[in-house]
Write a protein that holds these residues in place. Structure first.
Motif, short mmCIF file in Angstrom:
data_model
loop_
_atom_site.label_atom_id
_atom_site.label_comp_id
_atom_site.label_asym_id
_atom_site.label_seq_id
_atom_site.Cartn_x
_atom_site.Cartn_y
_atom_site.Cartn_z
N THR A 53 38.45 44.03 35.79
CA THR A 53 38.61 43.18 34.62
C THR A 53 37.89 43.71 33.39
OG1 THR A 53 36.75 41.79 35.31
CG2 THR A 53 38.95 41.13 36.04
N ASN A 54 36.97 44.64 33.56
CA ASN A 54 36.28 45.17 32.39
C ASN A 54 37.20 46.03 31.53
OD1 ASN A 54 36.12 47.04 34.64
ND2 ASN A 54 35.05 48.38 33.24
N ASP A 55 38.11 46.75 32.17
CA ASP A 55 38.98 47.64 31.40
C ASP A 55 40.47 47.44 31.70
OD1 ASP A 55 38.29 50.68 33.37
OD2 ASP A 55 39.27 48.79 33.89
N GLY A 56 40.79 46.54 32.59
CA GLY A 56 42.19 46.24 32.89
C GLY A 56 42.87 47.23 33.81
N THR A 57 42.13 48.22 34.30
CA THR A 57 42.74 49.17 35.23
C THR A 57 43.28 48.44 36.44
OG1 THR A 57 41.24 50.93 34.55
CG2 THR A 57 42.34 51.20 36.67
N THR A 58 44.53 48.71 36.78
CA THR A 58 45.19 48.03 37.88
C THR A 58 45.76 49.04 38.86
OG1 THR A 58 45.80 46.27 36.33
CG2 THR A 58 46.88 46.25 38.47
N TYR A 59 45.59 48.76 40.12
CA TYR A 59 46.11 49.61 41.19
C TYR A 59 47.05 48.81 42.06
CZ TYR A 59 41.94 52.43 40.05
OH TYR A 59 40.98 53.17 39.41
N TYR A 60 48.03 49.50 42.63
CA TYR A 60 48.95 48.88 43.58
C TYR A 60 49.17 49.82 44.76
CZ TYR A 60 50.31 45.64 39.87
OH TYR A 60 50.30 44.69 38.88
N ARG A 61 49.35 49.20 45.89
CA ARG A 61 49.76 49.95 47.07
C ARG A 61 51.20 50.42 46.86
NH1 ARG A 61 47.54 49.81 52.01
NH2 ARG A 61 48.81 50.50 53.78
N ASP A 62 51.52 51.60 47.35
CA ASP A 62 52.85 52.15 47.10
C ASP A 62 53.96 51.21 47.56
OD1 ASP A 62 52.13 55.71 47.66
OD2 ASP A 62 51.86 54.41 45.92
N SER A 63 53.76 50.55 48.68
CA SER A 63 54.83 49.73 49.25
C SER A 63 55.14 48.48 48.44
CB SER A 63 54.49 49.34 50.69
OG SER A 63 53.30 48.57 50.72
N TRP A 110 39.55 51.29 45.93
CA TRP A 110 39.93 49.91 45.60
C TRP A 110 40.60 49.20 46.77
CZ3 TRP A 110 44.82 48.13 46.20
CH2 TRP A 110 45.85 49.08 46.26
N TYR A 111 41.23 49.95 47.65
CA TYR A 111 41.98 49.36 48.76
C TYR A 111 41.13 49.16 50.02
CZ TYR A 111 42.13 54.37 49.59
OH TYR A 111 41.78 55.68 49.74
N GLN A 112 39.86 49.49 49.93
CA GLN A 112 38.97 49.34 51.08
C GLN A 112 38.25 48.00 51.03
OE1 GLN A 112 36.44 52.78 50.67
NE2 GLN A 112 37.98 54.19 51.45
N ALA A 113 38.27 47.28 52.12
CA ALA A 113 37.66 45.96 52.16
C ALA A 113 36.17 46.01 51.83
CB ALA A 113 37.87 45.32 53.53
N ARG A 114 35.51 47.08 52.17
CA ARG A 114 34.07 47.18 51.95
C ARG A 114 33.69 47.27 50.48
NH1 ARG A 114 33.69 53.16 54.64
NH2 ARG A 114 34.61 54.36 52.94
N THR A 115 34.68 47.46 49.61
CA THR A 115 34.41 47.52 48.18
C THR A 115 34.09 46.14 47.61
OG1 THR A 115 35.84 49.46 47.96
CG2 THR A 115 35.44 48.21 45.95
N TYR A 116 34.40 45.09 48.35
CA TYR A 116 34.29 43.72 47.85
C TYR A 116 33.34 42.90 48.72
CZ TYR A 116 38.62 45.44 45.84
OH TYR A 116 39.55 46.22 45.20
N ASP A 117 32.50 42.12 48.07
CA ASP A 117 31.56 41.28 48.80
C ASP A 117 32.04 39.85 48.99
OD1 ASP A 117 28.17 42.44 47.95
OD2 ASP A 117 29.66 43.09 49.44
N TYR A 118 32.91 39.39 48.11
CA TYR A 118 33.31 37.98 48.15
C TYR A 118 34.78 37.87 48.52
CZ TYR A 118 28.97 37.65 45.56
OH TYR A 118 27.66 37.76 45.18
N TRP A 119 35.07 36.91 49.39
CA TRP A 119 36.42 36.75 49.92
C TRP A 119 36.85 35.30 49.94
CZ3 TRP A 119 39.54 40.80 51.59
CH2 TRP A 119 38.92 42.06 51.60
N GLY A 120 38.13 35.09 49.72
CA GLY A 120 38.70 33.78 49.90
C GLY A 120 39.09 33.55 51.35
N GLN A 121 39.64 32.38 51.61
CA GLN A 121 39.96 32.01 52.99
C GLN A 121 41.34 32.47 53.42
OE1 GLN A 121 40.44 30.08 50.43
NE2 GLN A 121 42.47 29.23 50.78
N GLY A 122 42.15 32.88 52.47
CA GLY A 122 43.47 33.40 52.79
C GLY A 122 44.56 32.36 52.68
N THR A 123 45.77 32.83 52.44
CA THR A 123 46.95 31.96 52.41
C THR A 123 48.09 32.69 53.10
OG1 THR A 123 48.39 30.62 50.96
CG2 THR A 123 47.72 32.78 50.12
N GLN A 124 48.82 31.96 53.93
CA GLN A 124 49.88 32.57 54.74
C GLN A 124 51.15 32.74 53.92
OE1 GLN A 124 49.91 33.55 58.20
NE2 GLN A 124 51.89 34.41 57.60
N VAL A 125 51.71 33.93 54.01
CA VAL A 125 53.02 34.22 53.44
C VAL A 125 53.94 34.65 54.58
CG1 VAL A 125 54.35 35.76 51.94
CG2 VAL A 125 52.14 34.84 51.17
#
Length: 129
Positions: A53-63, A110-125
């Motif tokens: 959010t500091n610079d707006g850089t956005t990444y996406y998984r190829d799929s 960015w795609y590694q879970a260990r990069t993030y400390d805070y997580w939500g509970q999830g929502t099923q799709v």
């Protein structure tokens, strides 16, 4: 206290769309790395998108490139994942994640879970006819 609450999941037919929301509390979206992950039964959690959010850089998984769009509403302190052209293989529990150390989220992390400390509970799709 940092909290992330996802919503917007559900059952959709192949080719359909859903928009997931992740409401943040206890912090503002500025200068954070925010990620979206998903985990299907029997599979590892995988990163699908991230925004710094500091610079707006956005990444996406190829799929998901060209089908999913990550956006945010600073006034609502909420981020969104617009998912179009959904496929059965998109079926999973979707999580949002956040970390104030935004500089740790770059092209190879960015795609590694260990990069993030805070997580939500999830929502099923579920994508199924």
């Amino acid at each position: 206290q940092v909290q992330l609450v996802e919503s917007g999941g559900g059952l959709v037919q192949p080719g359909g769309s859903l928009r997931l929301s992740c409401a943040a509390s206890g912090f503002t979206l500025e200068r954070y790395a925010i990620g979206w992950f998903r985990q299907a039964p029997g599979k590892e959690r995988e990163g699908i998108s991230c925004i710094r959010t500091n610079d707006g850089t956005t990444y996406y998984r190829d799929s998901v490139k060209g089908r999913f769009t990550f956006s945010r509403d600073n006034a609502k302190n909420t981020v969104y994942l617009q998912m179009n052209s959904l496929k059965p293989e998109d079926t999973a529990v979707y999580y949002c994640a956040a970390d104030p150390r935004w500089y740790r989220a770059y092209s190879s992390t960015w795609y590694q879970a260990r990069t993030y400390d805070y997580w939500g509970q999830g929502t099923q799709v579920t994508v199924s006819s």
